[in-house]
Motif scaffolding. Structure first.
Motif, mmCIF file in Angstrom:
data_model
loop_
_atom_site.group_PDB
_atom_site.id
_atom_site.type_symbol
_atom_site.label_atom_id
_atom_site.label_comp_id
_atom_site.label_asym_id
_atom_site.label_seq_id
_atom_site.Cartn_x
_atom_site.Cartn_y
_atom_site.Cartn_z
ATOM 1 N N ALA A 1 0.989 -1.103 0.077
ATOM 2 C CA ALA A 1 -0.020 0.098 0.002
ATOM 3 C C ALA A 1 0.743 1.146 0.098
ATOM 4 C CB ALA A 1 -0.903 0.213 1.269
ATOM 5 N N ILE A 2 0.609 2.219 -0.732
ATOM 6 C CA ILE A 2 1.129 3.431 -0.665
ATOM 7 C C ILE A 2 0.187 4.596 -0.538
ATOM 8 C CG2 ILE A 2 2.357 5.202 -2.435
ATOM 9 C CD1 ILE A 2 3.530 2.787 -4.141
ATOM 10 N N GLN A 3 0.648 5.361 0.485
ATOM 11 C CA GLN A 3 -0.127 6.502 0.892
ATOM 12 C C GLN A 3 0.755 7.893 1.121
ATOM 13 O OE1 GLN A 3 -0.624 3.708 4.597
ATOM 14 N NE2 GLN A 3 -2.641 4.416 4.403
ATOM 15 N N GLU A 4 0.029 8.966 1.327
ATOM 16 C CA GLU A 4 0.660 10.236 1.316
ATOM 17 C C GLU A 4 1.271 10.016 2.798
ATOM 18 O OE1 GLU A 4 -2.038 13.264 0.689
ATOM 19 O OE2 GLU A 4 -2.148 12.884 -1.429
ATOM 20 N N ASN A 5 0.710 9.675 3.805
ATOM 21 C CA ASN A 5 1.325 9.482 5.026
ATOM 22 C C ASN A 5 0.692 8.220 5.681
ATOM 23 O OD1 ASN A 5 -0.844 10.449 7.205
ATOM 24 N ND2 ASN A 5 -0.542 12.140 5.799
ATOM 25 N N LEU A 6 1.484 7.781 6.583
ATOM 26 C CA LEU A 6 0.853 6.615 7.274
ATOM 27 C C LEU A 6 -0.133 6.642 8.288
ATOM 28 C CD1 LEU A 6 4.362 4.711 8.324
ATOM 29 C CD2 LEU A 6 2.977 4.394 6.232
ATOM 30 N N ASP A 7 -0.607 7.807 8.298
ATOM 31 C CA ASP A 7 -1.845 8.066 8.979
ATOM 32 C C ASP A 7 -3.035 8.519 8.242
ATOM 33 O OD1 ASP A 7 -1.021 7.695 11.504
ATOM 34 O OD2 ASP A 7 -0.035 9.583 11.825
ATOM 35 N N SER A 8 -2.778 8.412 6.803
ATOM 36 C CA SER A 8 -4.021 8.834 5.976
ATOM 37 C C SER A 8 -4.849 7.747 5.904
ATOM 38 C CB SER A 8 -3.048 8.878 4.427
ATOM 39 O OG SER A 8 -3.965 9.056 3.444
ATOM 40 N N ASP A 9 -6.198 8.270 5.500
ATOM 41 C CA ASP A 9 -7.290 7.725 5.486
ATOM 42 C C ASP A 9 -7.432 6.769 4.075
ATOM 43 O OD1 ASP A 9 -8.242 8.506 7.696
ATOM 44 O OD2 ASP A 9 -9.348 9.999 6.784
ATOM 45 N N ASP A 10 -6.671 7.220 3.227
ATOM 46 C CA ASP A 10 -6.602 6.475 1.988
ATOM 47 C C ASP A 10 -5.213 5.911 1.355
ATOM 48 O OD1 ASP A 10 -9.682 7.222 1.463
ATOM 49 O OD2 ASP A 10 -8.973 9.046 1.120
ATOM 50 N N CYS A 11 -5.512 4.816 0.523
ATOM 51 C CA CYS A 11 -4.378 4.548 -0.331
ATOM 52 C C CYS A 11 -4.275 5.032 -1.558
ATOM 53 C CB CYS A 11 -4.396 2.770 -0.478
ATOM 54 S SG CYS A 11 -4.381 2.149 1.464
ATOM 55 N N VAL A 12 -3.197 5.729 -2.173
ATOM 56 C CA VAL A 12 -2.949 6.059 -3.519
ATOM 57 C C VAL A 12 -2.629 4.900 -4.359
ATOM 58 C CG1 VAL A 12 -1.562 7.641 -5.124
ATOM 59 C CG2 VAL A 12 -2.160 8.300 -2.771
ATOM 60 N N GLY A 13 -2.067 3.955 -3.913
ATOM 61 C CA GLY A 13 -1.769 2.642 -4.850
ATOM 62 C C GLY A 13 -1.965 1.405 -3.836
ATOM 63 N N PHE A 14 -2.664 0.410 -4.293
ATOM 64 C CA PHE A 14 -2.848 -0.848 -3.584
ATOM 65 C C PHE A 14 -2.521 -2.113 -4.476
ATOM 66 C CE2 PHE A 14 -4.959 -4.245 -1.400
ATOM 67 C CZ PHE A 14 -4.734 -4.106 -0.204
ATOM 68 N N TRP A 15 -1.719 -2.833 -4.185
ATOM 69 C CA TRP A 15 -1.338 -3.908 -4.840
ATOM 70 C C TRP A 15 -1.453 -5.449 -4.246
ATOM 71 C CZ3 TRP A 15 1.125 0.519 -5.474
ATOM 72 C CH2 TRP A 15 1.114 0.923 -6.728
ATOM 73 N N LEU A 16 -2.290 -6.161 -4.500
ATOM 74 C CA LEU A 16 -2.519 -7.595 -3.807
ATOM 75 C C LEU A 16 -1.359 -8.439 -4.480
ATOM 76 C CD1 LEU A 16 -4.148 -8.958 -1.898
ATOM 77 C CD2 LEU A 16 -5.649 -9.897 -3.545
ATOM 78 N N LEU A 17 -0.572 -9.154 -3.643
ATOM 79 C CA LEU A 17 0.750 -9.683 -4.230
ATOM 80 C C LEU A 17 0.305 -11.287 -3.735
ATOM 81 C CD1 LEU A 17 3.236 -7.026 -3.247
ATOM 82 C CD2 LEU A 17 2.053 -7.583 -5.246
ATOM 83 N N LEU A 18 1.180 -11.980 -4.405
ATOM 84 C CA LEU A 18 0.902 -13.617 -3.973
ATOM 85 C C LEU A 18 2.454 -14.175 -4.112
ATOM 86 C CD1 LEU A 18 -0.659 -16.068 -2.948
ATOM 87 C CD2 LEU A 18 -1.191 -16.704 -5.372
ATOM 88 N N ASP A 19 3.146 -14.789 -3.248
ATOM 89 C CA ASP A 19 4.063 -15.755 -3.175
ATOM 90 C C ASP A 19 3.669 -17.043 -3.630
ATOM 91 O OD1 ASP A 19 6.306 -13.852 -2.191
ATOM 92 O OD2 ASP A 19 6.323 -14.496 -0.422
ATOM 93 N N LEU A 20 4.072 -17.310 -4.943
ATOM 94 C CA LEU A 20 3.548 -18.747 -5.688
ATOM 95 C C LEU A 20 4.845 -19.138 -6.021
ATOM 96 C CD1 LEU A 20 1.225 -20.005 -6.328
ATOM 97 C CD2 LEU A 20 1.556 -19.229 -8.544
#
Length: 358
Positions: free
Chosen positions: A334-353
Motif C-alpha cells: 500500500a502506498i499512502q501520502e502518510n502512514l496516518d492517511s485515510d486512503d491509499c494512493v496505490g494498492f497491490w495484492l500480491l502472492l508468493d507462488l
C-alpha cells in the motif's frame, strides 16, 4: 508490528496505527493466524481441456492445424472422459466466451523436461487468458532463439506488446498442472530436469530513486478490508493491481489478518504511478541482510528498504513472513501520502507462488 484498523462501514477509515521512518520498525506482536482458514485448490477449468491428438511420431502440430474451436462446435461434453495422451496438443475456447473480449493473454515459450523421438529437446508454446477460457499449446524442437525471435516479431506485427511478468498466475498454475498430468507421463520425460525460473534468481539491485519512499511499516489488514480496498481501485481510479482469488481457489476467512507493507511519501501519486509501470510480483523479508526485497517482472529484484538489525526487528520480520506463509503467500503493498492517511494512493495484492517445476 503495526496494524491497520478497519471500519467495516467505510473503507477509507482503516489506516496504519504507527508512523515510523523507513529505517526503523515498530515493536513486534504475535499474529493470531489459523492455518485452517486457508486452502488452495486448482481451478475447476483445468478439467475442461480441449485436446487435439497428434501422431506419436511427432511432437509438433501439423502445418494445417485448424483454428481454435469452441466446445460447442465440437460437441464436446464436459462429462465425457477427455483424451489423456501426453503427446496431444490443446486447442480450447470456452463456448460461452466471446474471443473479442479477451484483451490480455498469458504466454510462455520455454523448453520442457521432455525429448522427442529423435532425442531433441522439446520447446513448447503455452497460451491462455486470465480465466483459462482460452487454452492453447504447441510443441516444437527447433532452436529456441530463432523461435523466440519469430514469436516476438509476430506479436509486434499484430500490435501486441509483450510484458515480462510473473503475475501470470493462471498460466503458472496451468504449467504446474501440466507437469503432473502431461510432462511426467510423456515417453520422453527427463527425470531431474531443473526449472529455468527457479535458477534465475539474481541478487537484488539498488532501488531506482523514483521508487524510493520516505517511511514504511509492516502492517496487516482483515481479509474483508483487503477485498474492499481492491474492489475500490477502479472506482477511485487508484493505482494498483488485484488477483482473481476465486480462480486461484483461495479461501480465507474475512477476519483473517493479511500481512502487508505500507509505504508513505509526500510524492505518493508519482511514486504509485512509477510503481504501477512495473509488474509487481511479491515482497519478502531478507532476515540475514535486514532488508525487504521487491520482485518485479520475470527476474528483477530490488532492495526495497532496510532496517537496523536487532532481536526485536528480526522477530517482527519473522512474524511477518510467518503470517504470509499462513495466508498461502497472500500479502499486499500500500502506498499512502502518510502512514496516518485515510486512503491509499496505490494498492497491490500480491502472492508468493512457487515457480512451476518447468
Amino acid at each position: 508490528m503495526a496494524t491497520l484498523s478497519y471500519n467495516p462501514s467505510k473503507l477509507r477509515n482503516h489506516k496504519p496505527q504507527s508512523h515510523k521512518p523507513i529505517s526503523s520498525l515498530s515493536k513486534p506482536i504475535k499474529i493470531p493466524f489459523s492455518s485452517s482458514q486457508f486452502s488452495t485448490l486448482y481451478p475447476s477449468k483445468f478439467s475442461k481441456l480441449r485436446l487435439n491428438s497428434v501422431s506419436e511420431s511427432s511432437v509438433s502440430l501439423p502445418t494445417n492445424q485448424p483454428p481454435l474451436t469452441s466446445a460447442s462446435e465440437n460437441n464436446f461434453n464436459e462429462d465425457e472422459e477427455v483424451d489423456d495422451d501426453p503427446t496431444s496438443e490443446v486447442s480450447y475456447l470456452d463456448s460461452e466466451t466471446d474471443p473479442e473480449n479477451i484483451i490480455e493473454w498469458e504466454l510462455d515459450f520455454c523448453s520442457r523436461p521432455i525429448l522427442d523421438i529423435r532425442g531433441k529437446k522439446v520447446w513448447e508454446l503455452v497460451v491462455c487468458d486470465g480465466t483459462l477460457s482460452l487454452q492453447f499449446t504447441k510443441k516444437d524442437s527447433i532452436f529456441q532463439v530463432a523461435n523466440a525471435d519469430n514469436y516476438n516479431k509476430g506479436l509486434q506485427e499484430l500490435g501486441i506488446k509483450p510484458v515480462p511478468s510473473k503475475r501470470c498466475l493462471s498460466l503458472l498454475l496451468w504449467l504446474e498442472e501440466r507437469y503432473e498430468t502431461v510432462y511426467m507421463r510423456h515417453p520422453g520425460f527427463q527425470v531431474g530436469a531443473k526449472p529455468l525460473l527457479a535458477l534465475d534468481n539474481p541478487f537484488p539491485m539498488d532501488l531506482p530513486e523514483n521508487l524510493i519512499g520516505e517511511k514504511w511499516a509492516f502492517v496487516q489488514l482483515p481479509f474483508s478490508a483487503v477485498q474492499e480496498e481492491v474492489s475500490s481501485l477502479e472506482e477511485r481510479f487508484a493505482f494498483g493491481a488485484s488477483l482473481d482469488l476465486d480462480l486461484l481457489g483461495i479461501e480465507i476467512d474475512d477476519k483473517t489478518l493479511i500481512p502487508g507493507i505500507a509505504v508513505a511519501s509526500s510524492r505518493a501519486k508519482p511514486l504509485a504511478a512509477w510503481m504501477n509501470g512495473l509488474e509487481v510480483c511479491s515482497l519478502e523479508a531478507d532476515l540475514a541482510k535486514a532488508s525487504l526485497v521487491l520482485s518485479v517482472g520475470i527476474s528483477t529484484r530490488y532492495v526495497y528498504a532496510t532496517y537496523k538489525k536487532s532481536v526485536a526487528t528480526t522477530q517482527e520480520a519473522e512474524a511477518w513472513e510467518e503470517a504470509k506463509k499462513t495466508c498461502g503467500g497472500l500479502h499486499f503493498l500500500a502506498i499512502q501520502e502518510n502512514l496516518d492517511s485515510d486512503d491509499c494512493v496505490g494498492f497491490w495484492l500480491l502472492l508468493d507462488l512457487p515457480p512451476p517445476p518447468v
